[in-house]
Design a protein around this motif. Structure first.
Motif, PDB file in Angstrom:
ATOM      1  N   LYS A  76      -0.817  33.752  61.367  1.00  0.00           N
ATOM      2  CA  LYS A  76       0.494  33.676  60.251  1.00  0.00           C
ATOM      3  C   LYS A  76       0.045  33.149  59.658  1.00  0.00           C
ATOM      4  O   LYS A  76      -1.030  31.910  59.403  1.00  0.00           O
ATOM      5  CB  LYS A  76       1.223  33.175  61.339  1.00  0.00           C
ATOM      6  N   PRO A  77       1.162  33.287  58.051  1.00  0.00           N
ATOM      7  CA  PRO A  77       1.674  34.271  58.005  1.00  0.00           C
ATOM      8  C   PRO A  77       0.737  35.480  57.580  1.00  0.00           C
ATOM      9  O   PRO A  77       0.145  35.730  57.286  1.00  0.00           O
ATOM     10  CB  PRO A  77       2.902  33.914  56.856  1.00  0.00           C
ATOM     11  N   LEU A  78       1.855  36.391  58.057  1.00  0.00           N
ATOM     12  CA  LEU A  78       0.590  37.906  58.123  1.00  0.00           C
ATOM     13  C   LEU A  78       0.440  38.167  56.277  1.00  0.00           C
ATOM     14  O   LEU A  78      -0.564  38.758  55.590  1.00  0.00           O
ATOM     15  CB  LEU A  78       2.398  39.354  58.094  1.00  0.00           C
ATOM     16  N   ALA A  79       1.203  37.525  55.248  1.00  0.00           N
ATOM     17  CA  ALA A  79       0.458  37.432  53.978  1.00  0.00           C
ATOM     18  C   ALA A  79       1.361  36.294  53.415  1.00  0.00           C
ATOM     19  O   ALA A  79       2.661  36.073  53.998  1.00  0.00           O
ATOM     20  CB  ALA A  79       1.486  38.950  53.208  1.00  0.00           C
ATOM     21  N   ILE A  80       1.085  36.342  51.977  1.00  0.00           N
ATOM     22  CA  ILE A  80       1.431  35.135  51.567  1.00  0.00           C
ATOM     23  C   ILE A  80       2.897  35.399  50.453  1.00  0.00           C
ATOM     24  O   ILE A  80       4.159  34.970  49.890  1.00  0.00           O
ATOM     25  CB  ILE A  80       1.381  33.963  50.796  1.00  0.00           C
ATOM     26  N   ASN A  81       3.226  37.169  50.314  1.00  0.00           N
ATOM     27  CA  ASN A  81       4.599  37.413  49.600  1.00  0.00           C
ATOM     28  C   ASN A  81       5.348  38.697  50.674  1.00  0.00           C
ATOM     29  O   ASN A  81       4.412  39.240  51.184  1.00  0.00           O
ATOM     30  CB  ASN A  81       4.492  37.910  48.695  1.00  0.00           C
ATOM     31  N   LEU A  82       6.174  38.318  50.762  1.00  0.00           N
ATOM     32  CA  LEU A  82       7.197  40.528  51.930  1.00  0.00           C
ATOM     33  C   LEU A  82       6.275  41.924  50.978  1.00  0.00           C
ATOM     34  O   LEU A  82       6.335  42.459  51.982  1.00  0.00           O
ATOM     35  CB  LEU A  82       8.734  39.919  51.085  1.00  0.00           C
ATOM     36  N   SER A  83       6.039  41.843  49.992  1.00  0.00           N
ATOM     37  CA  SER A  83       5.209  43.183  48.711  1.00  0.00           C
ATOM     38  C   SER A  83       4.273  43.653  49.834  1.00  0.00           C
ATOM     39  O   SER A  83       3.839  44.657  50.607  1.00  0.00           O
ATOM     40  CB  SER A  83       5.358  42.976  47.791  1.00  0.00           C
ATOM     41  N   GLU A  84       3.460  42.517  50.394  1.00  0.00           N
ATOM     42  CA  GLU A  84       2.470  42.687  50.767  1.00  0.00           C
ATOM     43  C   GLU A  84       2.337  42.804  52.062  1.00  0.00           C
ATOM     44  O   GLU A  84       1.498  44.082  52.935  1.00  0.00           O
ATOM     45  CB  GLU A  84       0.681  41.353  50.225  1.00  0.00           C
ATOM     46  N   ALA A  85       2.578  41.941  52.771  1.00  0.00           N
ATOM     47  CA  ALA A  85       3.293  42.179  54.137  1.00  0.00           C
ATOM     48  C   ALA A  85       4.220  43.481  54.900  1.00  0.00           C
ATOM     49  O   ALA A  85       3.529  44.149  55.814  1.00  0.00           O
ATOM     50  CB  ALA A  85       4.303  41.263  54.854  1.00  0.00           C
ATOM     51  N   ILE A  86       4.872  43.883  53.619  1.00  0.00           N
ATOM     52  CA  ILE A  86       5.374  45.351  53.998  1.00  0.00           C
ATOM     53  C   ILE A  86       4.197  46.608  54.058  1.00  0.00           C
ATOM     54  O   ILE A  86       4.175  47.764  54.205  1.00  0.00           O
ATOM     55  CB  ILE A  86       6.545  45.821  53.143  1.00  0.00           C
ATOM     56  N   LYS A  87       3.074  46.477  52.736  1.00  0.00           N
ATOM     57  CA  LYS A  87       2.034  46.978  52.596  1.00  0.00           C
ATOM     58  C   LYS A  87       1.667  47.361  53.298  1.00  0.00           C
ATOM     59  O   LYS A  87       0.964  48.433  54.234  1.00  0.00           O
ATOM     60  CB  LYS A  87       1.453  47.103  51.499  1.00  0.00           C
ATOM     61  N   LEU A  88       0.847  46.194  54.687  1.00  0.00           N
ATOM     62  CA  LEU A  88       0.299  46.126  55.600  1.00  0.00           C
ATOM     63  C   LEU A  88       0.935  46.862  56.740  1.00  0.00           C
ATOM     64  O   LEU A  88       0.218  48.313  57.079  1.00  0.00           O
ATOM     65  CB  LEU A  88       0.157  44.097  55.930  1.00  0.00           C
ATOM     66  N   CYS A  89       1.830  47.080  56.694  1.00  0.00           N
ATOM     67  CA  CYS A  89       2.734  47.929  57.982  1.00  0.00           C
ATOM     68  C   CYS A  89       2.952  49.124  57.871  1.00  0.00           C
ATOM     69  O   CYS A  89       2.469  50.065  58.598  1.00  0.00           O
ATOM     70  CB  CYS A  89       3.789  47.244  58.148  1.00  0.00           C
ATOM     71  N   GLN A  90       2.811  49.387  56.372  1.00  0.00           N
ATOM     72  CA  GLN A  90       3.126  50.558  56.149  1.00  0.00           C
ATOM     73  C   GLN A  90       1.504  51.250  56.091  1.00  0.00           C
ATOM     74  O   GLN A  90       1.158  52.276  56.724  1.00  0.00           O
ATOM     75  CB  GLN A  90       3.401  51.167  54.824  1.00  0.00           C
ATOM     76  N   LEU A  91       0.219  50.552  55.916  1.00  0.00           N
ATOM     77  CA  LEU A  91      -0.951  51.064  56.208  1.00  0.00           C
ATOM     78  C   LEU A  91      -1.252  50.883  57.451  1.00  0.00           C
ATOM     79  O   LEU A  91      -1.944  52.504  57.889  1.00  0.00           O
ATOM     80  CB  LEU A  91      -1.906  50.029  55.305  1.00  0.00           C
ATOM     81  N   ALA A  92      -1.040  50.318  58.700  1.00  0.00           N
ATOM     82  CA  ALA A  92      -0.996  50.072  59.546  1.00  0.00           C
ATOM     83  C   ALA A  92      -0.824  51.347  60.135  1.00  0.00           C
ATOM     84  O   ALA A  92      -1.047  52.148  61.055  1.00  0.00           O
ATOM     85  CB  ALA A  92      -0.336  49.130  60.620  1.00  0.00           C
ATOM     86  N   GLU A  93       0.361  51.748  59.966  1.00  0.00           N
ATOM     87  CA  GLU A  93       1.260  53.324  60.508  1.00  0.00           C
ATOM     88  C   GLU A  93       0.981  54.747  60.041  1.00  0.00           C
ATOM     89  O   GLU A  93       0.612  55.562  60.731  1.00  0.00           O
ATOM     90  CB  GLU A  93       2.412  52.666  59.462  1.00  0.00           C
ATOM     91  N   LYS A  94       0.107  53.864  58.934  1.00  0.00           N
ATOM     92  CA  LYS A  94      -0.533  55.628  57.979  1.00  0.00           C
ATOM     93  C   LYS A  94      -1.569  55.671  59.200  1.00  0.00           C
ATOM     94  O   LYS A  94      -2.052  57.063  59.421  1.00  0.00           O
ATOM     95  CB  LYS A  94      -0.482  55.277  56.945  1.00  0.00           C
ATOM     96  N   GLN A  95      -2.496  54.700  58.796  1.00  0.00           N
ATOM     97  CA  GLN A  95      -3.643  54.483  59.603  1.00  0.00           C
ATOM     98  C   GLN A  95      -3.736  55.103  61.848  1.00  0.00           C
ATOM     99  O   GLN A  95      -5.304  54.812  62.086  1.00  0.00           O
ATOM    100  CB  GLN A  95      -4.341  53.349  59.372  1.00  0.00           C
ATOM    101  N   GLN A  96      -2.268  54.388  61.679  1.00  0.00           N
ATOM    102  CA  GLN A  96      -2.089  54.670  63.325  1.00  0.00           C
ATOM    103  C   GLN A  96      -3.318  53.824  64.133  1.00  0.00           C
ATOM    104  O   GLN A  96      -3.733  53.662  65.367  1.00  0.00           O
ATOM    105  CB  GLN A  96      -2.659  56.433  64.393  1.00  0.00           C
ATOM    106  N   ARG A  97      -3.321  52.347  63.776  1.00  0.00           N
ATOM    107  CA  ARG A  97      -4.095  51.095  64.389  1.00  0.00           C
ATOM    108  C   ARG A  97      -2.850  50.806  64.648  1.00  0.00           C
ATOM    109  O   ARG A  97      -1.446  50.002  63.690  1.00  0.00           O
ATOM    110  CB  ARG A  97      -4.666  50.556  63.375  1.00  0.00           C
ATOM    111  N   GLN A  98      -3.825  48.678  65.383  1.00  0.00           N
ATOM    112  CA  GLN A  98      -2.042  48.086  66.459  1.00  0.00           C
ATOM    113  C   GLN A  98      -2.353  46.679  64.705  1.00  0.00           C
ATOM    114  O   GLN A  98      -3.658  46.586  64.358  1.00  0.00           O
ATOM    115  CB  GLN A  98      -2.773  47.623  66.746  1.00  0.00           C
ATOM    116  N   LEU A  99      -1.146  46.127  64.022  1.00  0.00           N
ATOM    117  CA  LEU A  99      -0.880  45.206  63.356  1.00  0.00           C
ATOM    118  C   LEU A  99      -0.364  44.591  63.994  1.00  0.00           C
ATOM    119  O   LEU A  99       0.303  43.790  65.044  1.00  0.00           O
ATOM    120  CB  LEU A  99      -0.670  45.523  62.256  1.00  0.00           C
TER     121      LEU A  99
END
Length: 366
Positions: free
Chosen positions: A98-121
């Protein structure tokens, strides 16, 4: 088949991750990455790695390592986004401190990337895997505290001081996560005020304090050393959190007060981290089975009791690593520590940062 792991970061928390993954029957540590060669030498000595474990000073040196399935990130918060994004793009599952990222937009981008790649974050919210938090949640759900009134927490210590995030982002996420879990709610309004301490007001001797360079960094960035947080929940419950990394009194304590009792989660307690104090002081008619006080008419009281609660003896981080490996094996998210769950916590932290900038004005997380 064992899951191949690379651990990025060989500091205090990285060493704990290495230890747990080495001891887990379903994982194999293939590489440890840290820019500090002394840290690499220290983990080599501590764990007596054979020649099959790669010790590297740069993440790029192991990105194409055969058998690598997942990456565990225990580096400064400011590096989380770049490292996690690269790992996900390479097709690896990711566990990040923690924290996943130091701002909200980066955290959301990581979630979107994990979903796109079908990988666990998976985000290491260790306290949510603590036996005391599990037991406390059951106590509250069973209404043993009666009507919940308010809560407070203290998370303080005397260093280390971080220079990429303030005390709010370093410390508050633990207590926010616990309050949200115990209450099964998220705040609808937050407030924060903070203070940056000049070095000469904190310590007398130069060798006991931060260097002038370090002090200048925190002054320039506006990184608060002391933060007071207020969280207001939909049902009116309020929680006050005291955060400081320059406090000589180390505290790790969270309390929820109800009309029938008080629940205390105190990591520093020599008895047990979880204590239930039952007994009430209520306006007449609010609860039953109490007697009217002769001191204040209309106020009823009951004799308090104190119960030291027994807990399962298991390391929370061991649970974290086990759940992460299960998520990787099944390629399904863990609701407790998924990227999406972490985004909600970062949304609250971002709102608190905004309040801090506005001098303590209330802010609605959105």
């Amino acid at each position: 088949m064992k899951i191949g792991i690379a651990v990025l970061g060989a500091g205090r928390w990285g060493v704990n991750l290495i230890r747990n993954f080495i001891e887990h029957p379903n994982s194999q540590v293939l590489a440890v990455v840290d820019p500090n060669r002394d840290s690499l030498m220290a983990v080599q000595k501590q764990f007596d790695f054979n020649e099959l474990v790669i010790l590297a000073t740069d993440w790029s040196q192991v990105q194409e390592l055969p058998g690598l399935d997942a990456v565990a990130i225990a580096t400064p918060a400011s590096t989380h986004y770049t490292l996690a994004a690269t790992a996900l793009q390479k097709g690896y599952h990711v566990l990040v401190e923690k924290p996943l990222a130091i701002n909200l937009s980066e955290a959301i981008k990581l979630c979107q990337l994990a979903e796109k790649q079908q990988r666990q974050l998976f985000v290491d919210h260790t306290y949510l895997f603590h036996p005391a938090v599990d037991r406390g949640q059951r106590i509250i759900q069973q209404h043993q505290l009666g009507k919940l009134r308010y809560g407070y927490a203290q998370r303080t210590h005397y260093e280390p001081v971080r220079h990429d995030v303030d005390a709010l982002w370093d410390l508050a996420i633990h207590d926010i996560a616990i309050f949200n879990t115990w209450l099964q709610q998220t705040p609808i309004q937050v407030r924060a005020t903070g203070t940056i301490f000049p070095k000469e007001e904190v310590r007398g001797k130069k060798e006991e304090g931060r260097s002038k360079t370090e002090e200048g960094i925190n002054q320039q960035k506006g990184l608060a050393d002391l933060v007071w947080v207020t969280l207001t929940y939909p049902d009116g419950f309020q929680a006050l959190i005291h955060l400081c990394w320059l406090n000589p009194d180390k505290q790790r304590r969270l309390t929820v007060v109800g009309s029938l009792g008080t629940l205390i989660f105190d990591e520093m307690s020599p008895e047990s981290p979880l204590i239930l104090q039952q007994g009430s002081s209520n306006r007449r008619g609010e609860e039953h089975n109490v007697c009217e006080s002769a001191i204040a008419p209309g106020l009823t009281t009951s004799i308090p009791s104190r119960e030291i609660l027994s807990l399962e003896q298991v390391e929370p981080l061991r649970r974290v690593c086990d759940r992460f490996l299960t998520s990787v094996q099944t390629n399904t998210p863990c609701p407790t520590s998924s990227g999406d769950a972490s985004v909600e916590l970062i949304r609250i932290l971002s709102a608190l940062s905004k309040s801090l900038e506005l001098g303590g004005q209330p802010v609605i997380p959105f």
